[in-house]
Write a protein that holds these residues in place. Structure first.
Motif, PDB file in Angstrom:
ATOM      1  N   ILE A 117      12.939  -3.909 -18.309  1.00  0.00           N
ATOM      2  CA  ILE A 117      12.075  -3.521 -19.434  1.00  0.00           C
ATOM      3  C   ILE A 117      10.749  -4.248 -19.305  1.00  0.00           C
ATOM      4  O   ILE A 117      10.708  -5.483 -19.277  1.00  0.00           O
ATOM      5  N   THR A 146      17.987  -6.408 -18.545  1.00  0.00           N
ATOM      6  CA  THR A 146      16.812  -6.324 -19.418  1.00  0.00           C
ATOM      7  C   THR A 146      15.636  -7.058 -18.800  1.00  0.00           C
ATOM      8  O   THR A 146      14.502  -6.560 -18.817  1.00  0.00           O
ATOM      9  N   THR A 183      11.490   1.911 -19.499  1.00  0.00           N
ATOM     10  CA  THR A 183      10.747   1.391 -20.652  1.00  0.00           C
ATOM     11  C   THR A 183      10.072   2.528 -21.411  1.00  0.00           C
ATOM     12  O   THR A 183      10.070   2.542 -22.656  1.00  0.00           O
ATOM     13  N   ASN A 233      10.034  -9.875 -23.567  1.00  0.00           N
ATOM     14  CA  ASN A 233      11.283  -9.640 -22.857  1.00  0.00           C
ATOM     15  C   ASN A 233      12.081 -10.938 -22.805  1.00  0.00           C
ATOM     16  O   ASN A 233      11.702 -11.882 -22.117  1.00  0.00           O
TER      17      ASN A 233
END
Length: 320
Positions: free
Chosen positions: A60, A56, A309, A77
């Motif tokens: 992202i 992640t 994303t 994030n």
């Protein structure tokens, strides 16, 4: 004999705590430290948070998500190295309790091999209990295999509880920071994202294995024997958020390992559709395994993060 061993263990743990406190005073990597990361998150004041592992963290891009959402969201994030499923759900609970401005929390649906890199000492035992229950409720797997997996993880936990290896690594980074995206310097932007421009030169065996496991999960039908414990913990978190007028949504990481498939294939098909973003279909799924979009076998680079994303934003929009 037991008393003597207990005294030695307490002495070693005390030494570990003192070393950790001294090193943390001079150097803290927020990618590994949940407490430090929470301070950054609160300072950013988001209304949407992504919680997950390093996949992640690098995969992202909140700026892309917010732009695709016409700046209606201010997302953060919260990707943390080796974050366990137990820790990610506990963190979501804490953020919901501490920050009423957060309306939606997205959580990476993962089941990585045991690690306590980001685990506070007081959470070691609860995390071990969570993992034991997950493994005990794995249908179709041998008890001895589950027991061996749990004991191997517990061994890792006990070692990391008393080892000062992480602190030695921190001192090395402080004295001689490197350029490696993971082991090198922290390069987080205000929204918690760390981008990497480098890319792989070619597909390797580990990347191919991850691609096979992820494709297999995409084709997995609803099974007759779910992992009831893992699913119940997820549903409890979803219900608690809903009772506050907030929402928790789970999403797949950009790729999974073969070990993760064994557990996630008994969880993902049984989650509520409105609380789960599905895996992308080919050819989009295949693009996440294109060497040009990754900097190693597990992590997307800047270009790959943009692709994934935008996919997450598109799917999350359909759930609103």
């Amino acid at each position: 004999m037991i008393i003597k061993l207990t005294k030695w263990l307490l002495l070693i743990i005390s030494f570990k705590i003192i070393v950790a406190l001294v090193v943390a005073h001079y150097y803290t990597d927020p990618r590994r430290d949940i407490r430090a990361r929470k301070q950054y998150c609160h300072a950013f004041a988001p209304n949407v948070v992504f919680i997950g592992t390093s996949r992640t963290l690098y995969g992202i891009d909140p700026a892309v998500f917010d732009s695709a959402n016409l700046q209606k969201t201010r997302s953060y994030n919260f990707g943390t190295f080796s974050l366990s499923p137990y820790s990610s759900m506990r963190l979501a609970d804490e953020l919901l309790a501490e920050n009423t401005a957060i309306s939606t929390i997205y959580i990476e649906l993962s089941a990585l091999d045991y690690s306590t890199v980001a685990l506070p000492p007081q959470q070691v035992i609860p995390d071990a209990i969570f993992r034991a229950n997950v493994l005990a409720n794995c249908p179709g797997t041998e008890f001895l295999d589950n027991a061996a997996s749990f004991l191997a993880g517990l061994n890792t936990t006990l070692f990391q509880m008393v080892s000062i290896a992480p602190q030695i690594l921190s001192v090395k980074k402080l004295l001689n920071p490197g350029n490696d995206p993971i082991e090198g310097q922290v390069d987080l932007v205000a929204n918690g994202y760390q981008s990497v421009a480098a890319s792989l030169s070619a597909t390797n065996d580990r990347l191919a294995a991850n691609q096979d496991a992820t494709r297999q999960l995409l084709r997995t039908p609803r099974q007759a024997a779910p992992n009831t414990y893992f699913i119940s913990r997820i549903n409890q978190l979803i219900a608690r958020a809903a009772s506050q007028g907030r929402k928790v949504v789970f999403y797949y990481p950009n790729n999974i390992t073969g070990g993760e498939y064994r557990i996630l294939s008994q969880v993902a098909p049984f989650l509520p559709a409105e609380n789960l973003i599905p895996l992308p279909e080919p050819p989009l799924l295949d693009s996440l395994f294109n060497p040009r979009n990754l900097f190693d076998a597990h992590h997307l680079n800047r270009q790959g993060a943009g692709i994934y994303t935008r996919f997450l934003r598109e799917k999350s929009g359909r759930q609103e």
